[in-house]
Design a protein around this motif. Sequence first.
Motif, PDB file in Angstrom:
ATOM      1  N   LEU A   1     -24.899 -10.971  -9.162  1.00  9.34           N
ATOM      2  CA  LEU A   1     -23.829 -11.893  -9.590  1.00  9.34           C
ATOM      3  C   LEU A   1     -23.877 -13.194  -8.784  1.00  9.34           C
ATOM      4  N   TRP A   2     -24.323 -13.094  -7.534  1.00 11.35           N
ATOM      5  CA  TRP A   2     -24.418 -14.233  -6.614  1.00 11.35           C
ATOM      6  C   TRP A   2     -25.726 -15.012  -6.856  1.00 11.35           C
ATOM      7  N   ASN A   3     -26.639 -14.357  -7.591  1.00 14.82           N
ATOM      8  CA  ASN A   3     -27.952 -14.929  -7.872  1.00 14.82           C
ATOM      9  C   ASN A   3     -28.738 -15.204  -6.593  1.00 14.82           C
ATOM     10  N   ARG A   4     -28.672 -14.242  -5.671  1.00 10.67           N
ATOM     11  CA  ARG A   4     -29.377 -14.364  -4.391  1.00 10.67           C
ATOM     12  C   ARG A   4     -30.274 -13.138  -4.162  1.00 10.67           C
ATOM     13  N   PRO A   5     -31.207 -13.215  -3.196  1.00  9.39           N
ATOM     14  CA  PRO A   5     -32.096 -12.073  -2.927  1.00  9.39           C
ATOM     15  C   PRO A   5     -31.348 -10.840  -2.436  1.00  9.39           C
ATOM     16  N   GLN A   6     -32.001  -9.700  -2.587  1.00 12.80           N
ATOM     17  CA  GLN A   6     -31.477  -8.446  -2.055  1.00 12.80           C
ATOM     18  C   GLN A   6     -32.595  -7.716  -1.322  1.00 12.80           C
ATOM     19  N   ALA A   7     -32.222  -7.044  -0.240  1.00 18.92           N
ATOM     20  CA  ALA A   7     -33.155  -6.130   0.435  1.00 18.92           C
ATOM     21  C   ALA A   7     -32.420  -4.815   0.597  1.00 18.92           C
ATOM     22  N   CYS A   8     -32.801  -3.834  -0.216  1.00 17.01           N
ATOM     23  CA  CYS A   8     -32.099  -2.547  -0.206  1.00 17.01           C
ATOM     24  C   CYS A   8     -32.816  -1.550   0.696  1.00 17.01           C
ATOM     25  N   PHE A   9     -32.064  -0.618   1.243  1.00 19.09           N
ATOM     26  CA  PHE A   9     -32.580   0.480   2.082  1.00 19.09           C
ATOM     27  C   PHE A   9     -33.301  -0.084   3.315  1.00 19.09           C
ATOM     28  N   THR A  10     -32.695  -1.113   3.925  1.00 17.96           N
ATOM     29  CA  THR A  10     -33.346  -1.798   5.042  1.00 17.96           C
ATOM     30  C   THR A  10     -33.276  -0.967   6.321  1.00 17.96           C
ATOM     31  N   SER A  11     -34.429  -0.820   6.984  1.00 18.26           N
ATOM     32  CA  SER A  11     -34.463  -0.101   8.261  1.00 18.26           C
ATOM     33  C   SER A  11     -34.849  -1.026   9.408  1.00 18.26           C
ATOM     34  N   LYS A  12     -35.177  -2.296   9.082  1.00 14.64           N
ATOM     35  CA  LYS A  12     -35.491  -3.263  10.134  1.00 14.64           C
ATOM     36  C   LYS A  12     -35.234  -4.655   9.565  1.00 14.64           C
ATOM     37  N   LEU A  13     -34.500  -5.455  10.327  1.00 12.22           N
ATOM     38  CA  LEU A  13     -34.174  -6.804   9.863  1.00 12.22           C
ATOM     39  C   LEU A  13     -34.556  -7.800  10.946  1.00 12.22           C
ATOM     40  N   GLU A  14     -35.425  -8.756  10.596  1.00 11.19           N
ATOM     41  CA  GLU A  14     -35.872  -9.752  11.572  1.00 11.19           C
ATOM     42  C   GLU A  14     -35.499 -11.138  11.054  1.00 11.19           C
ATOM     43  N   ILE A  15     -34.785 -11.886  11.875  1.00 13.01           N
ATOM     44  CA  ILE A  15     -34.454 -13.270  11.508  1.00 13.01           C
ATOM     45  C   ILE A  15     -34.934 -14.167  12.649  1.00 13.01           C
ATOM     46  N   THR A  16     -36.029 -14.888  12.416  1.00 17.56           N
ATOM     47  CA  THR A  16     -36.537 -15.803  13.435  1.00 17.56           C
ATOM     48  C   THR A  16     -36.980 -17.098  12.769  1.00 17.56           C
ATOM     49  N   ASN A  17     -36.657 -18.211  13.386  1.00 20.44           N
ATOM     50  CA  ASN A  17     -37.063 -19.533  12.896  1.00 20.44           C
ATOM     51  C   ASN A  17     -36.859 -19.681  11.388  1.00 20.44           C
ATOM     52  N   ASN A  18     -35.698 -19.317  10.931  1.00 18.65           N
ATOM     53  CA  ASN A  18     -35.352 -19.468   9.515  1.00 18.65           C
ATOM     54  C   ASN A  18     -36.166 -18.578   8.567  1.00 18.65           C
ATOM     55  N   ILE A  19     -36.939 -17.649   9.130  1.00 17.02           N
ATOM     56  CA  ILE A  19     -37.635 -16.709   8.247  1.00 17.02           C
ATOM     57  C   ILE A  19     -36.961 -15.346   8.391  1.00 17.02           C
ATOM     58  N   THR A  20     -36.592 -14.789   7.252  1.00 15.90           N
ATOM     59  CA  THR A  20     -35.917 -13.495   7.273  1.00 15.90           C
ATOM     60  C   THR A  20     -36.812 -12.451   6.632  1.00 15.90           C
ATOM     61  N   ARG A  21     -37.094 -11.412   7.403  1.00 14.14           N
ATOM     62  CA  ARG A  21     -37.901 -10.328   6.864  1.00 14.14           C
ATOM     63  C   ARG A  21     -37.145  -9.014   6.971  1.00 14.14           C
ATOM     64  N   ALA A  22     -37.203  -8.248   5.890  1.00  9.90           N
ATOM     65  CA  ALA A  22     -36.556  -6.939   5.878  1.00  9.90           C
ATOM     66  C   ALA A  22     -37.606  -5.883   5.603  1.00  9.90           C
ATOM     67  N   THR A  23     -37.574  -4.828   6.398  1.00 12.48           N
ATOM     68  CA  THR A  23     -38.438  -3.681   6.133  1.00 12.48           C
ATOM     69  C   THR A  23     -37.592  -2.623   5.463  1.00 12.48           C
ATOM     70  N   ARG A  24     -38.068  -2.164   4.318  1.00 13.84           N
ATOM     71  CA  ARG A  24     -37.292  -1.252   3.487  1.00 13.84           C
ATOM     72  C   ARG A  24     -37.924   0.134   3.460  1.00 13.84           C
ATOM     73  N   GLU A  25     -37.076   1.167   3.524  1.00 11.22           N
ATOM     74  CA  GLU A  25     -37.577   2.531   3.401  1.00 11.22           C
ATOM     75  C   GLU A  25     -37.727   2.853   1.914  1.00 11.22           C
ATOM     76  N   VAL A  26     -38.970   2.912   1.453  1.00 14.15           N
ATOM     77  CA  VAL A  26     -39.217   3.225   0.049  1.00 14.15           C
ATOM     78  C   VAL A  26     -39.895   4.591  -0.052  1.00 14.15           C
ATOM     79  N   ASP A  27     -39.997   5.121  -1.277  1.00 20.48           N
ATOM     80  CA  ASP A  27     -40.452   6.498  -1.441  1.00 20.48           C
ATOM     81  C   ASP A  27     -41.852   6.749  -0.893  1.00 20.48           C
ATOM     82  N   ASP A  28     -42.691   5.722  -0.901  1.00 14.22           N
ATOM     83  CA  ASP A  28     -44.052   5.959  -0.394  1.00 14.22           C
ATOM     84  C   ASP A  28     -44.311   5.202   0.902  1.00 14.22           C
ATOM     85  N   GLY A  29     -43.310   5.029   1.714  1.00 11.97           N
ATOM     86  CA  GLY A  29     -43.540   4.441   3.031  1.00 11.97           C
ATOM     87  C   GLY A  29     -42.548   3.348   3.369  1.00 11.97           C
ATOM     88  N   LEU A  30     -43.059   2.255   3.924  1.00  7.92           N
ATOM     89  CA  LEU A  30     -42.213   1.134   4.320  1.00  7.92           C
ATOM     90  C   LEU A  30     -42.731  -0.124   3.647  1.00  7.92           C
TER      91      LEU A  30
END
Lengths: 249, 312
Positions: free
Chosen positions: A135-164
């Motif tokens: 509804l917000w028309n923005r990105p989503q990162a679901c099932f996140t197990s690690k969140l890194e925000i550095t120098n305006n770069i945001t990375r999310a590591t997600r737990e998915v069925d076949d790994g990360l």
Amino acid sequence: MSKILVCIKRVVDYNVRIRVKPDGSGIITDGVKMSINPFDEIALEEAIRLKERGIASEVIVASIGPTETQQQLRVGLAMGADRAIHIQHDTAIEPLTAAKAFLKIVEQEAPLLVITGKQAIDDDNAQTGQMLAALWNRPQACFTSKLEITNNITRATREVDDGLETIELDLPAVITCDLRLNEPRYVKLPEIMKAKKKPLELFMLNDMGITLNQQFKTVNVAPPPARQKGVLVKDAKELVELLKVKGVL
Amino acid sequence: MTRILIIAEHAHGKLNISTRKTVSCAAQIIGAEIDIAVFADQASDVATQAAQLAGVKRVLKVEHPAFAHALAATYAPAIVELASNYTHLFAPSTTFGKDLMPRVAALLGVGQISDAMAIEGSHRFVRPIYAGNAMVTLDAEPGHKLVATIRTASFQPAATTGNASIESVSIAATLPNHTRFISHSEEHNDRPDLQSAARVVAGGRALGSAENFNLIYQLADQLGAGVGASRAAVDAGYAANELQVGQTGKIIAPDLYIAVGISGAIQHLTGIKDARTIVAINKDPEAPIFDVADIGLVGDLFSVLPELAKHL
């Protein structure tokens, strides 16, 4: 000034063995211990840590529910949120309605991140975060197990069925938390006292100008079929023999 | 007329078995017409596999470089564009479908049924709540499009005796680039996949270390089984996250499930309730796992497992 909005839900406590109402209309919740949904507690912890690291300047905790929901919001404030928003509504709502209500808060507060649990342990729907992102028309990162925000770069590591899986997101974005993102802190008594003085804003869901989604009607709630009581064997040899008799080996 | 579009889950040119199970679920709606959409940068191989599924009428090949990875934010607007021809949109209730379908539903302005485990008509579904400790039957308003994720452990894979037509479809929607795939860590092994294995051996906290967890792998290899773990074992670092079985991990339904050193928290039990035969090996006779086990063995796993290896 970057804000983080954390959406939490008041649910039957993780340790309660739930019982179905005899008339099949729902779950017995009278006199049952209620808590913050454990995944939402992880979301709160993550937001507070981001503030402690200087990435966010303010943590807002929001929830939809009856008056008693303020108990859980106060716990969120005691954990370290700066202020709370209570959207009052006395009956159960569908996740799409929750997402619409939280979108109103997002439009008012313009947060850099919205963090919430990947699912609530009562209805196990796992929908609200994704719906809000849509509804917000923005990105989503679901099932996140690690969140890194550095120098305006945001990375999310997600737990998915076949790994990360690691994805990169432009902000603002919605993050839904998995179990291993962090371990929430324990709240100390002085913080609970201090939290009573923190601001709590009240809205009525019915006055927010949204249409409540009422697409699904509960026909019946039933306990799951019970498994038959099994047998005990005395050793590995007997176990193997019995498995062969049952035809599974 | 019920017209169902199923979003295929696939990777490395292979259709995931979860898609076949979703087809079986859809086929239980009498008179339903079932199509499958394959989103990919190159969709031909997967489309060919999808066309073989019994009960499928058409396979839609939706090819675009942006579909090289299954990003919910990229797929969702494209699915919405296809949705007008359908009354129902289904995907498996795997991390793929759980991530994607609520986004699709919200863009369509409708709700979603998560984890449908039984279908009792085109708009009546049964789903688990409270970690499977209750089952709710829901009626969906027939005037709305119905989006659902399907609990794969509740359905058998569709047979591969079909012969659907394959059509290419192009998408006009502007696809967002605010979400980008970076990397994927994958454990490579020859063991049966946890979610479709006929036999699963799982270990818990009582294993005590990642090294000891190898005992689980050894037993699994001897039985040709997949490997699972309790949340406690994953949290302690004994096993990888993708092995977790339970409310927040994988829901599985093997013919044989052997729980070793797992006490059986309700959140774990919800993941194994559909297993045909549950075996529990635990030194605590009071462990809740024995309440659901068909066969229980009270004993120390470090002496039971070598014995078991000998007798198998």
